[in-house]
Write a protein that holds these residues in place. Structure first.
Motif, PDB file in Angstrom:
ATOM      1  N   LEU A   1       4.341 -24.093  26.663  1.00  0.00           N
ATOM      2  CA  LEU A   1       3.339 -24.791  26.746  1.00  0.00           C
ATOM      3  C   LEU A   1       2.023 -24.049  26.470  1.00  0.00           C
ATOM      4  N   VAL A   2       1.630 -23.054  27.435  1.00  0.00           N
ATOM      5  CA  VAL A   2       0.540 -22.252  27.591  1.00  0.00           C
ATOM      6  C   VAL A   2       0.404 -21.331  26.275  1.00  0.00           C
ATOM      7  N   ALA A   3       1.501 -20.879  25.819  1.00  0.00           N
ATOM      8  CA  ALA A   3       1.468 -20.013  24.610  1.00  0.00           C
ATOM      9  C   ALA A   3       1.084 -20.774  23.282  1.00  0.00           C
ATOM     10  N   VAL A   4       1.699 -22.131  23.242  1.00  0.00           N
ATOM     11  CA  VAL A   4       1.279 -22.963  22.084  1.00  0.00           C
ATOM     12  C   VAL A   4      -0.107 -23.355  22.325  1.00  0.00           C
TER      13      VAL A   4
ATOM     14  N   GLY B   1      -9.204 -16.420  27.805  1.00  0.00           N
ATOM     15  CA  GLY B   1      -9.458 -16.998  28.930  1.00  0.00           C
ATOM     16  C   GLY B   1      -8.208 -17.980  29.539  1.00  0.00           C
ATOM     17  N   GLN B   2      -7.176 -17.551  28.916  1.00  0.00           N
ATOM     18  CA  GLN B   2      -6.042 -18.743  29.351  1.00  0.00           C
ATOM     19  C   GLN B   2      -5.733 -18.638  30.759  1.00  0.00           C
TER      20      GLN B   2
ATOM     21  N   PHE C   1     -14.907 -14.803  32.046  1.00  0.00           N
ATOM     22  CA  PHE C   1     -15.142 -16.034  32.349  1.00  0.00           C
ATOM     23  C   PHE C   1     -13.849 -16.170  33.232  1.00  0.00           C
ATOM     24  N   ALA C   2     -12.914 -16.020  32.939  1.00  0.00           N
ATOM     25  CA  ALA C   2     -11.592 -15.947  33.563  1.00  0.00           C
ATOM     26  C   ALA C   2     -11.651 -15.335  34.819  1.00  0.00           C
ATOM     27  N   GLU C   3     -12.332 -14.230  34.684  1.00  0.00           N
ATOM     28  CA  GLU C   3     -12.587 -13.397  35.822  1.00  0.00           C
ATOM     29  C   GLU C   3     -13.751 -13.861  36.893  1.00  0.00           C
TER      30      GLU C   3
ATOM     31  N   GLU D   1       0.047 -11.285  28.733  1.00  0.00           N
ATOM     32  CA  GLU D   1       1.479 -11.625  28.637  1.00  0.00           C
ATOM     33  C   GLU D   1       1.742 -12.804  27.738  1.00  0.00           C
ATOM     34  N   ILE D   2       0.960 -13.741  28.049  1.00  0.00           N
ATOM     35  CA  ILE D   2       0.784 -14.833  26.897  1.00  0.00           C
ATOM     36  C   ILE D   2       0.495 -14.763  25.504  1.00  0.00           C
TER      37      ILE D   2
END
Lengths: 294, 398
Positions: free
Chosen positions: B52-55, B70-71, B170-172, B286-287
């Motif tokens: 799901l996350v990869a898609v 940013g996932q 932003f993720a950080e 990884e994603i």
């Protein structure tokens, strides 16, 4: 004045860390200037240099280990370029970036395998670890050496780029990749030299940086790497003095924030700075304006 | 066999899908908890979440051409929202032990479970909990999308590399916020969140991820999806054709974050405890690598990539760590070796097979038939078995 005295240890630490970031940031900014590639593996190379030093210093005297570390890092940097980036030279930019991320993943996992996930204690380099007192604040010798060494190296680098033939070639390639190729510049040689310089500075940066900290971990390269990249963007990507100034600003601000007991935000601050500069002046402090052509 | 009508194809897809789900359900009932085959279900659950996350990442990177990293940050928000609001009231004191039981004193899943439990007994408790879970997952997605909308305003005006580094930043920042001591009464600072409601059957993540992916596929095939692809192929041409660049980029960003948040909530359920430390840029990488393995711009590719990635890293290559792999045993195979081999494989894919498994194509029955034809017409039957298992997994997305 009171603020200055209270924060002196943090400012000193900031200048020192800033110098170390500057040495890494130059590697980023030069590679980006020429290949338009964020070399995500650069921070991990910095970490590998630290690990190699740990393992070498276990059996060799420090003064022999240091040159070997530098040579190793330079060879590693060039190998990465030849194996992972050169085959993709004509590929879309996204593929090269993904390749860089892949290399970073590989280096980290290899480091994890070799160290077994344990923090490796960095060897003390006798002269750098000596404690000195500046204006009543105790600090290590490395704190004072770093800015001086950084600035000396940067001046040498600027001279190299301004006055030598290879420096001229580098400037030409960063201005226009294809035209410089048509003018008979050996692109691959220029890129190799860029990677040699970048790796060399990263190795020196790694020795200075890890002397200040107790240990090296497989992940300890990624954060300094990203921060150095932010420094490069802040100063205007492709500009060496810009990268150095950006790195010092980030190093000092980060340490003052640490002093205000907001340590969790010291990393976040760097990125806030990045976003602000991208909003206000996307080309950075000293960057050249890019015009998109259809 | 060669000519399948559209109707037959959809019937075939539905049948395969149903058989797959039934197989998962029956398999889950039959396989004892101690068996080694249990690993299959772990892979299935985690693989679905990653798929799901990869898609969702592929929607941004592969279909809209926005190189966003940013996932992990969005997954973090989703995971936390889900966990925070579903810890039972009785457990709050022990989970938030450093923050005097925390600020939030209710649990959505528990309250709903109790409310329906008084009406319908045990079944009501279960039903209420599941409604609560789904409700919270949607909330996680919506809140993540809201945050993404705010982030998107400044960030989406940036070009490729700058966008990548700004989203990474932003993720950080998000991660730092969740670790902040002052936010501790809500986020439990850097301590674990645990004991919250999770699913009981592996069917739950498979179906949830499947439905979300189906939605994304519908979106990609709609006129919005065509606008996204136009932006990817040539921004300026798209703008000239009347595609509102910012609106569509923002839309793609928000929808992708919505599903990343939802995926984060599912991941929280899978792990049954959440801390902000693993949601670093490495998770995003990884994603991204899953997307690359599957093929940038292919939904089915991302799904296959996710299952392969999870299966390799959690199951198939485990032997490399313990010192015995395919009958070979050697001293250098100690913990961590699996990840090195894995990284080398990924590098090889990136360098020599940059189109990934599916390129930018989607799975189709004709493609499968053609694949087997090629195999039976003289070539060796090497990868047949592998392919078979993969295609089974794709079905659930359909």
């Amino acid at each position: 004045m009171n603020f200055f005295v209270e924060n002196l240890p943090y400012i000193l630490a900031g200048i020192s860390v800033g110098g170390q970031y500057a040495l890494i940031a130059i590697g980023y900014t030069m590679v980006y200037g020429i290949l338009r590639l964020i070399n995500f593996a650069h921070g991990d190379m910095f970490m590998v240099a630290g690990l190699v030093m740990v393992y070498l210093a276990a059996s060799l005297p420090v003064y022999i280990a240091i040159p070997i570390v530098i040579v190793f890092t330079v060879v590693l940097g060039c190998t990465i370029e030849v194996v992972a980036y050169r085959p993709l030279r004509s590929a879309p930019r996204m593929s090269i970036m993904i390749s860089a991320i892949g290399v970073s993943y590989l280096l980290q996992n290899t480091a994890l395998y070799v160290t077994g996930g344990l923090t490796q204690t960095y060897p003390t380099i006798p002269w750098l670890a000596k404690t000195v007192t500046v204006f009543g604040a105790h600090t290590k010798m490395v704190t004072l050496i770093t800015p001086v060494l950084t600035i000396a190296l940067v001046i040498a680098l600027v001279i190299l780029i301004k006055y030598t033939k290879i420096g001229m070639a580098m400037r030409a390639v960063s201005r226009d990749f294809e035209t410089s190729q048509l003018m008979g510049i050996d692109i691959n040689r220029v890129i190799t030299v860029t990677f040699i310089i970048g790796s060399f500075l990263a190795a020196i940066g790694s020795i200075l940086y890890f002397s200040n900290y107790t240990g090296v971990m497989p992940t300890s390269g990624s954060m300094p790497g990203l921060k150095a990249f932010v420094a490069a963007v802040f100063g205007g990507i492709g500009s060496i003095p810009g990268a150095v100034i950006g790195a010092f600003i980030i190093g000092i601000c980060e340490n003052i924030i640490k002093g205000m007991e907001l340590t969790v935000f010291s990393n976040a601050f760097t990125f806030v700075l990045l976003i602000i500069i991208l909003m206000v002046k996307p080309t950075g402090l000293f960057g050249e304006k890019n015009i998109d052509k259809v | 066999m060669t000519e399948l009508t559209k109707r037959n194809k959809s019937i075939l897809s539905v049948i395969v899908c149903a058989v797959f789900l039934a197989a998962v359900y029956i398999g889950d009932m039959l396989v004892p908890p101690t068996s080694g085959m249990r690993m299959l279900f772990t892979v299935l659950e985690k693989g679905s979440v990653y798929a799901l996350v990869a898609v969702s990442m592929n929607l941004l990177n592969g279909f809209t051409g926005l190189f966003s990293l940013g996932q992990a940050g969005f997954m973090l928000i989703g995971a936390y929202i889900y966990a925070i609001f579903s810890i039972p009231t009785a457990m709050r004191d022990s989970v938030y032990q450093y923050f005097e039981g925390g600020l939030i004193k209710f649990s959505v899943t528990e309250n709903l479970g109790n409310a329906l439990g008084t009406v319908m007994g045990d079944f009501g408790v279960m039903l209420g909990e599941h409604i609560g879970m789904i409700f919270l997952m949607l909330c996680a997605g919506i809140l993540t999308a809201g945050v993404a909308a705010l982030i998107g305003l400044p960030v989406l005006r940036l070009k490729s590399d700058y966008l990548a580094i700004a989203t990474l930043g932003f993720a950080e920042i998000l991660r730092a916020f969740f670790q902040w001591k002052a936010a501790g009464p809500i986020t439990n600072s850097s301590n674990l969140l645990r004991s919250y409601t999770t699913y009981e059957t592996p069917l739950f993540p498979v179906i949830a991820a499947g439905l979300c992916i189906a939605f994304i596929v519908l979106l990609i095939n709609s006129s919005y999806g065509r606008a996204f692809k136009a932006i990817r192929d040539d921004e300026i041409a798209a703008e000239a054709m009347g595609v509102n660049l910012f609106k569509h980029k923002q839309m793609s960003f928000i929808i992708s974050s919505f599903f990343a948040g939802l995926g984060g909530a599912l991941l929280a359920m899978f792990q049954s405890s959440v801390a902000s430390t693993p949601f670093t840029s490495n998770m995003t990488y990884e994603i991204l690598l899953i997307v690359v393995i599957g093929g940038i711009g292919s939904v089915t590719g991302s799904i296959i990539g996710a299952y392969l990635f999870v299966a390799c890293s959690e199951w198939w290559l485990r032997g490399l760590d313990s010192g015995a792999f395919l009958g070979i045993s050697a001293g250098f195979m100690r913990p961590g070796f699996r990840k090195v081999v894995f990284a080398v494989i990924i590098m090889c894919i990136v360098l020599f097979y940059s189109r990934g498994i599916m390129g930018n194509k989607e799975f189709s029955w004709e493609g499968l038939v053609g694949f087997f034809k090629r195999i039976f017409s003289g070539k060796k039957k090497t990868s047949e078995k592998n392919h078979k298992t993969n295609t089974d997994k794709e079905k659930e997305a359909r």
